[in-house]
Motif scaffolding. Structure first.
Motif, PDB file in Angstrom:
ATOM      1  N   ILE A   5       0.849  -1.183   0.000  1.00 36.74           N
ATOM      2  CA  ILE A   5       0.000   0.000   0.000  1.00 36.74           C
ATOM      3  C   ILE A   5       0.885   1.234   0.000  1.00 36.74           C
ATOM      4  O   ILE A   5       1.855   1.319   0.749  1.00 36.74           O
ATOM      5  N   ILE A   6       0.525   2.199  -0.851  1.00 38.41           N
ATOM      6  CA  ILE A   6       1.215   3.482  -0.900  1.00 38.41           C
ATOM      7  C   ILE A   6       0.170   4.571  -0.714  1.00 38.41           C
ATOM      8  O   ILE A   6      -0.880   4.551  -1.364  1.00 38.41           O
ATOM      9  N   VAL A   7       0.428   5.524   0.177  1.00 36.53           N
ATOM     10  CA  VAL A   7      -0.475   6.654   0.395  1.00 36.53           C
ATOM     11  C   VAL A   7       0.306   7.928   0.128  1.00 36.53           C
ATOM     12  O   VAL A   7       1.303   8.201   0.795  1.00 36.53           O
ATOM     13  N   ASP A   8      -0.146   8.697  -0.866  1.00 39.56           N
ATOM     14  CA  ASP A   8       0.450   9.990  -1.173  1.00 39.56           C
ATOM     15  C   ASP A   8      -0.559  11.077  -0.844  1.00 39.56           C
ATOM     16  O   ASP A   8      -1.716  11.012  -1.272  1.00 39.56           O
ATOM     17  N   VAL A   9      -0.155  12.073  -0.078  1.00 38.10           N
ATOM     18  CA  VAL A   9      -1.024  13.176   0.325  1.00 38.10           C
ATOM     19  C   VAL A   9      -0.742  14.366  -0.584  1.00 38.10           C
ATOM     20  O   VAL A   9       0.418  14.747  -0.770  1.00 38.10           O
ATOM     21  N   THR A  10      -1.803  14.942  -1.157  1.00 33.93           N
ATOM     22  CA  THR A  10      -1.634  16.094  -2.047  1.00 33.93           C
ATOM     23  C   THR A  10      -2.411  17.321  -1.590  1.00 33.93           C
ATOM     24  O   THR A  10      -2.263  18.397  -2.168  1.00 33.93           O
ATOM     25  N   ALA A  11      -3.275  17.181  -0.575  1.00 40.70           N
ATOM     26  CA  ALA A  11      -4.063  18.315  -0.106  1.00 40.70           C
ATOM     27  C   ALA A  11      -4.757  17.943   1.188  1.00 40.70           C
ATOM     28  O   ALA A  11      -4.752  16.782   1.606  1.00 40.70           O
ATOM     29  N   ALA A  12      -5.367  18.944   1.808  1.00 38.76           N
ATOM     30  CA  ALA A  12      -6.128  18.730   3.031  1.00 38.76           C
ATOM     31  C   ALA A  12      -7.270  19.736   3.092  1.00 38.76           C
ATOM     32  O   ALA A  12      -7.217  20.783   2.434  1.00 38.76           O
ATOM     33  N   PHE A  13      -8.275  19.414   3.868  1.00 36.35           N
ATOM     34  CA  PHE A  13      -9.357  20.346   4.156  1.00 36.35           C
ATOM     35  C   PHE A  13      -9.146  20.806   5.589  1.00 36.35           C
ATOM     36  O   PHE A  13      -9.111  19.991   6.506  1.00 36.35           O
ATOM     37  N   VAL A  14      -8.969  22.105   5.781  1.00 41.10           N
ATOM     38  CA  VAL A  14      -8.623  22.640   7.096  1.00 41.10           C
ATOM     39  C   VAL A  14      -9.506  23.842   7.415  1.00 41.10           C
ATOM     40  O   VAL A  14     -10.139  24.418   6.539  1.00 41.10           O
ATOM     41  N   ASP A  15      -9.521  24.220   8.694  1.00 41.15           N
ATOM     42  CA  ASP A  15     -10.168  25.465   9.067  1.00 41.15           C
ATOM     43  C   ASP A  15      -9.331  26.614   8.527  1.00 41.15           C
ATOM     44  O   ASP A  15      -8.098  26.606   8.628  1.00 41.15           O
ATOM     45  N   ALA A  16      -9.980  27.594   7.914  1.00 40.24           N
ATOM     46  CA  ALA A  16      -9.268  28.763   7.389  1.00 40.24           C
ATOM     47  C   ALA A  16      -8.871  29.658   8.563  1.00 40.24           C
ATOM     48  O   ALA A  16      -9.552  29.700   9.586  1.00 40.24           O
TER      49      ALA A  16
END
Length: 169
Positions: A5-16
């Protein structure tokens, strides 16, 4: 069978850090907006899709699961804003005859919706699961989409420990 398994992170949803109107993700219950199996629009070519009525006209993008069902040959499906230039980049690719493939995608949209283009004969399903706010949205700190430089978060090949049947990470 064991699998790496490979997990690549490209973005996130965060509080502004402060309230913003545009660019915030709003999730919705999945809503099927295209099903060519029942509409009779199977084939190669384009399908124009209006924005769903529960999505504001100034939404900047949709998040949808697009599925090519029973493709007649290898090919691709693309999606782009209605009224815009046709995109030759793919959102779903098929390899074989009778292939069925799905992908969760971000689709830029216009006030007129979006277009699904197929390079091969196939049925298509489009299930919208969310949208990104436009300038008319009420300012909030919730759900801001923040792209980041891709980074590898997990690679079981590096630990020499593949995930075995029934295993989790």
């Amino acid at each position: 069978a064991p699998v790496d398994i490979i997990v690549d992170v490209t973005a996130a949803f965060v509080d502004a850090p402060s309230a913003v109107a545009s660019g915030r993700f709003v999730g919705i219950d999945p809503q099927r907006v295209v099903d060519t199996r029942s509409s009779g629009e199977r084939g190669a070519g384009e399908i124009r899709v209006p924005l769903p009525s529960n999505i504001p006209a100034d939404a900047s993008a949709l998040v949808a699961n697009i599925t090519a069902v029973g493709a007649a040959s290898s090919g691709f499906v693309s999606a782009y804003p209605a009224g815009g230039a046709r995109s030759e980049t793919s959102v779903v690719n098929t390899d074989d005859r009778n292939d069925t493939r799905a992908n969760l995608v971000f689709i830029s949209v216009s006030v007129d919706g979006f277009v699904i283009a197929r390079s091969m004969e196939t049925d298509v399903l489009v299930d919208v699961v969310g949208w990104f706010t436009g300038p008319s949205a009420a300012p909030s700190t919730d759900g801001l989409f923040v792209p980041e430089a891709p980074r590898r978060a997990w690679d079981s090949r590096q630990t020499f420990d593949p995930i075995h049947r029934g295993g989790t990470v």
